[in-house]
Structure formats: C-alpha cells, structure tokens
Design a protein around this motif. Structure first.
Motif, mmCIF file in Angstrom:
data_model
loop_
_atom_site.group_PDB
_atom_site.id
_atom_site.type_symbol
_atom_site.label_atom_id
_atom_site.label_comp_id
_atom_site.label_asym_id
_atom_site.label_seq_id
_atom_site.Cartn_x
_atom_site.Cartn_y
_atom_site.Cartn_z
ATOM 1 N N ASN A 118 -46.052 -0.837 -0.190
ATOM 2 C CA ASN A 118 -45.368 0.453 -0.305
ATOM 3 C C ASN A 118 -45.637 1.021 -1.695
ATOM 4 O O ASN A 118 -45.825 0.270 -2.652
ATOM 5 N N MET A 119 -45.635 2.336 -1.776
ATOM 6 C CA MET A 119 -45.857 2.970 -3.081
ATOM 7 C C MET A 119 -44.517 3.116 -3.806
ATOM 8 O O MET A 119 -43.466 3.099 -3.187
ATOM 9 N N ARG A 120 -44.558 3.278 -5.122
ATOM 10 C CA ARG A 120 -43.326 3.581 -5.880
ATOM 11 C C ARG A 120 -42.988 5.066 -5.742
ATOM 12 O O ARG A 120 -41.839 5.464 -5.822
ATOM 13 N N GLY A 121 -44.005 5.889 -5.578
ATOM 14 C CA GLY A 121 -43.808 7.333 -5.474
ATOM 15 C C GLY A 121 -44.328 7.855 -4.136
ATOM 16 O O GLY A 121 -44.431 7.098 -3.169
ATOM 17 N N ALA A 122 -44.651 9.157 -4.114
ATOM 18 C CA ALA A 122 -45.047 9.811 -2.869
ATOM 19 C C ALA A 122 -46.550 10.093 -2.840
ATOM 20 O O ALA A 122 -47.178 10.257 -3.882
ATOM 21 N N ARG A 142 -43.755 10.112 -8.510
ATOM 22 C CA ARG A 142 -42.302 9.955 -8.382
ATOM 23 C C ARG A 142 -41.600 11.203 -8.889
ATOM 24 O O ARG A 142 -41.779 11.583 -10.045
ATOM 25 N N ALA A 143 -40.830 11.821 -8.010
ATOM 26 C CA ALA A 143 -40.034 12.976 -8.425
ATOM 27 C C ALA A 143 -38.831 12.469 -9.205
ATOM 28 O O ALA A 143 -38.252 11.435 -8.874
ATOM 29 N N SER A 144 -38.502 13.156 -10.265
ATOM 30 C CA SER A 144 -37.430 12.711 -11.151
ATOM 31 C C SER A 144 -36.627 13.931 -11.603
ATOM 32 O O SER A 144 -36.990 15.066 -11.310
ATOM 33 N N TRP A 192 -39.687 8.097 5.530
ATOM 34 C CA TRP A 192 -38.743 7.089 6.005
ATOM 35 C C TRP A 192 -38.729 5.955 5.010
ATOM 36 O O TRP A 192 -39.680 5.721 4.285
ATOM 37 N N SER A 193 -37.583 5.268 4.974
ATOM 38 C CA SER A 193 -37.338 4.268 3.937
ATOM 39 C C SER A 193 -38.156 2.996 4.171
ATOM 40 O O SER A 193 -38.530 2.698 5.307
ATOM 41 N N ASP A 194 -38.373 2.254 3.092
ATOM 42 C CA ASP A 194 -39.022 0.943 3.266
ATOM 43 C C ASP A 194 -37.980 -0.160 3.441
ATOM 44 O O ASP A 194 -38.321 -1.320 3.620
ATOM 45 N N ASP A 195 -36.689 0.186 3.391
ATOM 46 C CA ASP A 195 -35.618 -0.776 3.608
ATOM 47 C C ASP A 195 -35.643 -1.199 5.092
ATOM 48 O O ASP A 195 -35.465 -0.353 5.977
ATOM 49 N N GLY A 225 -42.171 5.223 3.084
ATOM 50 C CA GLY A 225 -42.669 6.005 1.950
ATOM 51 C C GLY A 225 -42.464 7.490 2.176
ATOM 52 O O GLY A 225 -41.681 7.903 3.044
ATOM 53 N N ARG A 226 -43.154 8.262 1.357
ATOM 54 C CA ARG A 226 -42.999 9.717 1.426
ATOM 55 C C ARG A 226 -44.353 10.396 1.368
ATOM 56 O O ARG A 226 -45.213 9.982 0.575
ATOM 57 N N ALA A 227 -44.537 11.429 2.198
ATOM 58 C CA ALA A 227 -45.738 12.263 2.127
ATOM 59 C C ALA A 227 -45.291 13.685 1.812
ATOM 60 O O ALA A 227 -44.430 14.235 2.510
HETATM 61 P P1 AMP Z 1 -36.325 4.978 -0.270
HETATM 62 O O1 AMP Z 1 -35.947 6.190 0.499
HETATM 63 O O2 AMP Z 1 -35.625 4.843 -1.562
HETATM 64 O O3 AMP Z 1 -36.278 3.736 0.579
HETATM 65 O O4 AMP Z 1 -37.842 5.185 -0.666
HETATM 66 C C1 AMP Z 1 -38.867 5.143 0.324
HETATM 67 C C2 AMP Z 1 -40.175 5.408 -0.341
HETATM 68 O O5 AMP Z 1 -40.195 6.751 -0.828
HETATM 69 C C3 AMP Z 1 -40.511 4.524 -1.538
HETATM 70 O O6 AMP Z 1 -41.158 3.349 -1.135
HETATM 71 C C4 AMP Z 1 -41.444 5.424 -2.321
HETATM 72 O O7 AMP Z 1 -42.743 5.340 -1.775
HETATM 73 C C5 AMP Z 1 -40.921 6.814 -2.032
HETATM 74 N N1 AMP Z 1 -39.993 7.306 -3.085
HETATM 75 C C6 AMP Z 1 -38.782 6.812 -3.404
HETATM 76 N N2 AMP Z 1 -38.220 7.508 -4.407
HETATM 77 C C7 AMP Z 1 -39.100 8.480 -4.718
HETATM 78 C C8 AMP Z 1 -39.106 9.527 -5.680
HETATM 79 N N3 AMP Z 1 -38.099 9.719 -6.532
HETATM 80 N N4 AMP Z 1 -40.182 10.355 -5.721
HETATM 81 C C9 AMP Z 1 -41.210 10.172 -4.862
HETATM 82 N N5 AMP Z 1 -41.262 9.210 -3.942
HETATM 83 C C10 AMP Z 1 -40.228 8.360 -3.868
#
Ligand code: AMP
Length: 265
Positions: A118-122, A142-144, A192-195, A225-227
């Motif tokens: 899974n990626m940390r960001g989108a 990663r959006a912040s 969709w979440s990676d949880d 992840g997110r696209a």
């Molecule tokens: P989550 O909804 O927290 O389970 O995140 C699912 C996935 O969305 C993560 O594995 C990331 O790939 C991506 N993601 C989570 N947080 C961010 C963010 N702040 N900005 C962009 N992508 C994110």
C-alpha cells in the motif's frame, strides 16, 4: 501569542512501520491541548508504538482557506461487486473514463505501490488514460493541512452520528475528500481503506459529493488506497501537489447527509 494558525501532525510507528497518524490546524492557544490529544491517540492504538512524533508548523499570517464540506450520500449496495459497479458509474458521471477507473481499481486491489504494497499517499491519475502522474509511485502524494473548524466539527459529528456514521474514519475522510475535491485540476477521487476490518469506500467530487459505499471490498482484505483523477487539459501538477501538501484548509460549513438505494443509481 500572535493570531497565527498552526499545523500539528502526529505520527506513531513501531519498528519503523506506520501505526497511526492524525493532524489538526489550530490557533496558538489550543496547541497544548491538541498536542496532548494527539499523543493520547497515537499511544492508544492496539499495536503500541515505539515512537510518537509530533510536528508543529507555524502557518504564519496566512489565513487557512475556508471550504464547505461535500454533501454525504450513502449508497447501500448489497455487496462489493455491486458497490464497485456503481462507484465506476459515479466516477463516469464525474468525468472519469472507464479505462482510468478500471486502472485505478486494479492498482488499489493489488497494492498500488510498484512493490505491490500500500502507498502512504495517493496516486494521481490522468482521468482519460489512467496514466500515473505522481513523481514517486511508491509513496504517492499525501494531502496534509486540513481540519474542521470547531463549530463545523460539532455539527458534522452530530449529523453523521444521526445517520449512523459515527466512525471517526468517515469524519476524517470527509475532510480529506473535501480538500482533495477542491484541488486545481481534480475531477474525482476513489478510495477504500487498507484496514482489513474496514470495508467502506467512497467516490468524491465537486459534482457528485462524497458518495459512500459501506462495502467496497471484502473483509480481511488489507489492500487499499486513494486515486485522485485529474483533467490533463487544465492540470498544473506542481500547483496541485503544492495545494495538496501545503495549503491550509479549514472546513467551516457542512452539507447534507442522505441515503440512496442502489436501484436508483
Ligand atoms: P486510510 O483511509 O487511512 O485507511 O488510508 C487508505 C490509503 O489512502 C492509505 O494506504 C494511503 O494510500 C492513502 N492515504 C491515507 N491518507 C492520505 C492522505 N492524507 N493523503 C493522500 N493519501 C492518503
């Protein structure tokens, strides 16, 4: 104390692996309280972290931009197959070609990083071709720097709870999706979440709102992840990345919360 706003981010990890993260935007007098809440949250996860880091950035005299939250629409599709079919339809209505939507779904299902993790960001994807545009496909963007203003936070929490959506993930994802949807050149987002225990996902855009599906993947699946789909005709990638990472957003207004039946879509 000055009138500046501050971005406060928490990141908890164990053995260098991500455990949890959260962030807020607050005025100076709320820093202490917010740091304490975020530390409690970082330490409170099932898997005890061995590091919790807090970063505080002074946003200077730039006022955070105020946005109204996207409307929330829940579509109670009976299973993930039907949910995904309707999600693709909604993406199409938001201007995303089938080719691009299918590519995103395939990436998210197998793990969107080249290592298939899974990626940390989108991902950032061309909405016509599905070509990936993010500079680092392993990490993504990663959006912040986004949060709810206090009054809007109370109102949205109540509205979501009244509609059976009290999970903190919905509250946080709606803020993130609202920031992303307003990005320059953005057409839509799929997530969709990676949880593995959390099966919900959504499609979001300025035209469709935040369209939520309680089941967009199977329970036990740890891929997600997110696209972010962008329109190549108007995209300035550097501008979009700067907006997503740096521009402070405070969500100051809320929209509506409704349910639609799968048959209506
Ligand atoms: P989550 O909804 O927290 O389970 O995140 C699912 C996935 O969305 C993560 O594995 C990331 O790939 C991506 N993601 C989570 N947080 C961010 C963010 N702040 N900005 C962009 N992508 C994110």
């Amino acid at each position: 104390m000055n009138n500046n706003y501050y971005s406060i981010r928490m990141h908890a990890s164990r053995l260098n692996r991500h455990v949890s993260g959260a962030e807020r935007i607050v005025s100076g007098e709320k820093i202490d309280k917010t740091v304490s809440e975020l530390v409690s949250r970082g330490m409170g996860k099932g898997c005890t972290p061995d590091r919790v880091s807090i970063t505080i950035d002074d946003l200077g005299n730039v006022r955070p931009r105020a946005l109204k939250a996207l409307d929330v629409i829940t579509i109670n599709a009976p299973d993930s197959f039907k949910g995904m079919a309707i999600a693709s339809l909604i993406l199409k209505r938001a201007g995303v070609a089938d080719l691009a939507a299918n590519q995103a779904v395939n990436f998210l299902k197998k793990g969107a990083a080249p290592s298939t993790g899974n990626m940390r960001g989108a991902m950032i994807m061309d909405c016509k071709t599905g070509k990936r545009l993010e500079p680092d496909p392993e990490r993504g963007i990663r959006a912040s720097r986004f949060d709810w203003r206090e009054e809007a936070s109370s109102r949205i929490k109540k509205m979501l709870a009244d509609n059976g959506l009290s999970h903190f993930r919905t509250y946080e994802a709606l803020a993130l999706a609202t920031k992303i949807a307003h990005g320059p050149g953005v057409k839509a987002e799929l997530c969709w979440s990676d949880d593995p225990d959390y099966t919900a996902g959504y499609v979001a855009s300025l035209t469709t709102g935040y369209v939520r599906f309680p089941v967009l993947k199977e329970k036990g699946d740890n891929k997600g992840g997110r696209a972010i789909f962008v329109d190549p005709a108007v995209l300035n990638l550097d501008l979009l990345i700067h907006y997503l990472q740096n521009e402070a957003i405070l969500i100051s207004g809320i929209g509506t919360c409704t349910t639609a039946s799968a048959a209506d879509c």
